[in-house]
Scaffold this motif. Structure first.
Motif, short mmCIF file in Angstrom:
data_model
loop_
_atom_site.label_atom_id
_atom_site.label_comp_id
_atom_site.label_asym_id
_atom_site.label_seq_id
_atom_site.Cartn_x
_atom_site.Cartn_y
_atom_site.Cartn_z
N PHE A 1 -8.85 3.88 10.96
CA PHE A 1 -9.31 3.48 9.64
C PHE A 1 -10.32 2.34 9.76
N GLN B 1 -5.71 -8.38 7.76
CA GLN B 1 -4.35 -8.08 7.33
C GLN B 1 -3.55 -7.48 8.47
N LEU C 1 -8.89 -5.65 1.15
CA LEU C 1 -9.55 -4.70 2.02
C LEU C 1 -9.72 -3.36 1.32
N TYR D 1 0.85 -1.18 0.00
CA TYR D 1 0.00 0.00 0.00
C TYR D 1 0.89 1.24 0.00
N PHE E 1 -10.33 0.49 2.30
CA PHE E 1 -10.19 1.34 3.47
C PHE E 1 -10.94 2.65 3.29
N GLY E 2 -11.45 3.15 4.41
CA GLY E 2 -11.94 4.52 4.43
C GLY E 2 -10.78 5.49 4.46
N GLN E 3 -11.09 6.77 4.38
CA GLN E 3 -10.05 7.80 4.34
C GLN E 3 -9.44 8.10 5.69
N ARG F 1 -3.83 11.33 3.56
CA ARG F 1 -4.79 10.56 2.76
C ARG F 1 -4.84 9.12 3.24
N GLY F 2 -5.80 8.42 2.73
CA GLY F 2 -5.97 7.03 3.12
C GLY F 2 -4.98 6.12 2.42
N LEU F 3 -5.24 4.83 2.48
CA LEU F 3 -4.37 3.84 1.89
C LEU F 3 -4.77 3.52 0.46
N TYR G 1 -9.37 -12.99 6.15
CA TYR G 1 -9.03 -11.78 5.42
C TYR G 1 -8.51 -10.64 6.27
#
Lengths: 113, 116
Positions: B90, A102, B104, A36, B106-108, A42-44, A100
């Motif tokens: 998150f 992680q 997955l 990632y 993810f949200g921000q 910001r997000g991933l 699932y």
């Protein structure tokens, strides 16, 4: 117990230089592996994932590539870095037998100058 | 389309106050739901997860979350916040993806600040 390592922890590279980030997992076998990128504030963003040796799926077209030469090793590479490649790079492994979830490594902070 | 929305970018609460972080998802199948926490410059740590069964799940560090299918929500709560809870949180949704392992979404993220 399982452990995930990433190195280097911090990297400063000039534009146009190559890149190699490494991720290794201990204590498990045949994990799914993920790269990632997290830009500031910001997000991933999922870049690549792998379900086995030599099996790589790309999520976002870009100048980065990934390889999985061994079961528990995942490498992120670039031949020529761009300024936009700066960010926080996270590797994660997935314990598929438990649904699932992680587990993330400590990350690599890359600054392209 | 599959997505996760965390409506609050930044929340500030006083130490000792209760906390609720919102998460709404869109997923075409029965979701697997997760909350992660990230301290500055660190990786993400799994707080809790929901796969099935009891819709109220307990996690580490005193956090809990409730799955509400009718509202497509999975809000994170803590009865009394500690200064060390200041971090980014998150929400993520996942499940089988092309039968090749999970992925997955993810949200921000929601940044939590804690006032003394």
């Amino acid at each position: 117990s399982q452990t995930i390592h990433q190195w280097p922890a911090t990297l400063v590279q000039p534009v146009g230089s190559p890149l190699s980030l490494e991720c290794t997992v201990e204590g498990t076998s045949n994990p799914n592996l993920y790269w990632y990128r997290q830009a500031a504030g910001r997000g991933l963003q999922l870049l690549f994932y792998s379900v086995g040796i030599g099996q790589i799926s790309s999520e976002v077209p870009q100048n980065l590539s990934a390889s999985r030469p061994q079961d528990r090793q995942f490498i992120l590479s670039s031949k020529k870095l761009l300024l936009s490649d700066s960010g926080f790079y996270l590797c994660a492994w997935e314990r598929t037998s438990l649904g699932y979830e992680q587990y993330f490594g400590p990350g690599t902070r890359l600054t392209v100058t | 389309a599959q997505s996760v929305t965390q409506p609050d970018i930044h929340i500030t609460v006083s130490e000792g106050a209760s906390l609720e972080l919102r998460c709404n998802y869109s997923y075409g199948a029965t979701p697997y739901l997760f909350w992660y926490v990230q301290s500055p410059g660190q990786g993400l740590q799994l707080l809790l997860k929901y796969f099935s069964g009891d819709t109220l799940v307990q996690g580490i560090k005193g956090f809990e979350a409730e799955f509400k299918r009718s509202q497509s929500s999975f809000n994170l709560r803590k009865p009394s916040v500690h200064w060390s809870d200041a971090a980014e949180y998150f929400c993520a949704v996942g499940g089988p993806y092309y039968n090749q392992g999970g992925k997955l979404i993810f949200g921000q993220g929601t940044e939590l600040s804690v006032k003394p």
